[in-house]
Design an enzyme around this catalytic site. Structure first.
Site, PDB file in Angstrom:
ATOM      1  N   GLU A  68       0.877  -1.113  -0.071  1.00 53.36           N
ATOM      2  CA  GLU A  68       0.152  -0.020  -0.072  1.00 53.36           C
ATOM      3  C   GLU A  68       0.848   1.329   0.022  1.00 53.36           C
ATOM      4  O   GLU A  68       1.830   1.264   0.905  1.00 53.36           O
ATOM      5  CB  GLU A  68      -0.839   0.089   1.147  1.00 53.36           C
ATOM      6  CG  GLU A  68      -1.975  -1.053   1.260  1.00 53.36           C
ATOM      7  CD  GLU A  68      -2.913  -1.183   2.366  1.00 53.36           C
ATOM      8  OE1 GLU A  68      -2.824  -0.095   3.224  1.00 53.36           O
ATOM      9  OE2 GLU A  68      -3.672  -2.037   2.408  1.00 53.36           O
ATOM     10  N   HIS A  95      -7.629   1.956   1.458  1.00 51.51           N
ATOM     11  CA  HIS A  95      -7.577   1.626   2.858  1.00 51.51           C
ATOM     12  C   HIS A  95      -8.542   2.544   3.713  1.00 51.51           C
ATOM     13  O   HIS A  95      -7.928   3.277   4.540  1.00 51.51           O
ATOM     14  CB  HIS A  95      -6.281   1.337   3.355  1.00 51.51           C
ATOM     15  CG  HIS A  95      -6.039   0.508   4.495  1.00 51.51           C
ATOM     16  ND1 HIS A  95      -5.039  -0.237   4.924  1.00 51.51           N
ATOM     17  CD2 HIS A  95      -6.871   0.171   5.799  1.00 51.51           C
ATOM     18  CE1 HIS A  95      -5.071  -0.823   6.167  1.00 51.51           C
ATOM     19  NE2 HIS A  95      -6.519  -0.496   6.533  1.00 51.51           N
TER      20      HIS A  95
HETATM   21  C1  DGY Z   1      -7.022  -0.970  11.119  1.00 53.02           C
HETATM   22  O1  DGY Z   1      -7.364  -0.118  12.062  1.00 53.02           O
HETATM   23  O2  DGY Z   1      -6.131  -1.770  11.327  1.00 53.02           O
HETATM   24  C2  DGY Z   1      -7.698  -0.866   9.800  1.00 53.02           C
HETATM   25  O3  DGY Z   1      -6.873  -1.468   8.818  1.00 53.02           O
HETATM   26  C3  DGY Z   1      -7.581   0.915   9.632  1.00 53.02           C
HETATM   27  O4  DGY Z   1      -8.610   0.929   8.825  1.00 53.02           O
END
Ligand code: DGY
Length: 323
Positions: free
Chosen positions: A271, A290
């Site tokens: 990412e 995300h």
């Molecule tokens: C997390 O908090 O782990 C999530 O992936 C954030 O969106």
């Protein structure tokens, strides 16, 4: 605020909702905020943490053994995420650094997004929107954009923690879906109308498969070539957990060869996903950057919880959301 010799310094690696700063200032802490658009590099992270007592980190910040060795001054880390796969927890424990995360507060936001991806894919909302916008909507199409209804379809949830259960309830109560799940641990008090299956049974029987497990050595590439082989040809795969849980090469192949119908991915590896990645060219694929926890409500509560984790840690108290 002017910093006295004893003032605790909290390094925050990205701009987050103001409530975090407010709570930390109330304790008399000084804040070192990374306010650039790009996140700090690993080296920059270490450099700033060498002077910090507390750290509010993002899921993109890597904290490994070398990091902990280089930052002996640090007393507590509050990860601004529920997932903590960016932190070497063993190394943190060895260095006596308590780690906090942000469970519960992002559950609804993330399960809403999973549902959004499901509805978008099964009703072809994105291509239909593009069709209308690009002037291709010339007449009503009796056979255009035919999708799949959710009622009586089977949703297979892999990882039945908070987010998995929240999605299960929404899909069952709101859309009349049958819920099956697979889970490594027997989570207590799971609604008995949700049926537990082996991973293989789940993949064979689900019209939609949604991933809600954390990333650890046993879930890395959990969905690989052989898993796609046994999924239904019209099935959709949804991932709002971590990109590494899917072997993306296998996913590209499965989408190209029609082993599954489509995929909704809020997470990828890496990412951000480079624009030239073949996943951007695969049919029926939705990719979001995300945004699972990206609601005002969730992010404000995440900031509050992260600040409270820091405050408790610096006072030597158990973290309200400690691991
Ligand atoms: C997390 O908090 O782990 C999530 O992936 C954030 O969106």
């Amino acid at each position: 605020m002017p910093k006295s010799k004893e003032t605790n310094i909290i390094f925050i690696t990205r701009k987050i909702p103001e409530v975090a700063k407010k709570l930390l200032y109330e304790e008399g802490y000084a804040i070192d905020l990374w306010d650039k658009e790009e996140p700090p590099t690993y080296e920059e992270l270490i450099q700033r943490c060498q002077k910090a007592d507390g750290l509010i980190s993002m899921l993109s910040d890597r904290m490994d053994e070398a990091f902990f060795r280089a930052c002996p001054h640090l007393k507590v880390i509050a990860n601004y995420a529920v997932g903590v796969n960016n932190i070497d927890l063993e190394a943190a424990a060895k260095n006596n650094i308590p780690i906090g995360n942000t469970p519960d507060v992002l559950t609804e936001a993330t399960s809403d997004l999973a549902l959004g991806l499901i509805l978008n894919l099964t009703r072809k909302i994105v291509p239909a929107t593009q069709n209308a916008k690009q002037g291709e909507w010339k007449k009503w199409e009796p056979l255009g954009f035919l999708g799949m209804e959710l009622k009586n379809k089977t949703l297979g949830i892999i990882g039945m923690g908070r987010i998995g259960q929240s999605l299960a309830k929404k899909a069952q109560n709101g859309f009349g879906m049958n819920i099956v799940y697979s889970s490594r641990s027997q989570t207590k008090e799971i609604d008995p109308s949700f049926k537990r299956k082996t991973l293989k049974e789940l993949l064979q029987s689900s019209d939609i498969v949604s991933l809600h497990t954390d990333l650890n050595p046993s879930t890395r590439k959990l969905i690989d070539h052989k898993e796609f082989e046994i999924m239904k040809k019209h099935a959709y795969l949804i991932n709002t957990s971590r990109g590494e849980i899917i072997n993306q090469e296998a996913l590209v192949k499965a989408l190209q060869e029609g082993l599954i119908e489509g995929a909704g991915l809020d997470v990828t590896a890496p990412e951000p996903l480079p624009l030239e990645h073949p996943l951007f060219q695969t049919p029926n694929t939705l990719i979001t950057p995300h945004i699972g926890s990206a609601t005002l409500e969730a992010r404000n509560l995440m900031a509050t919880l992260a600040a409270k984790n820091i405050i408790a840690g610096l006072k030597g108290l158990p973290l309200p959301a400690g691991l």
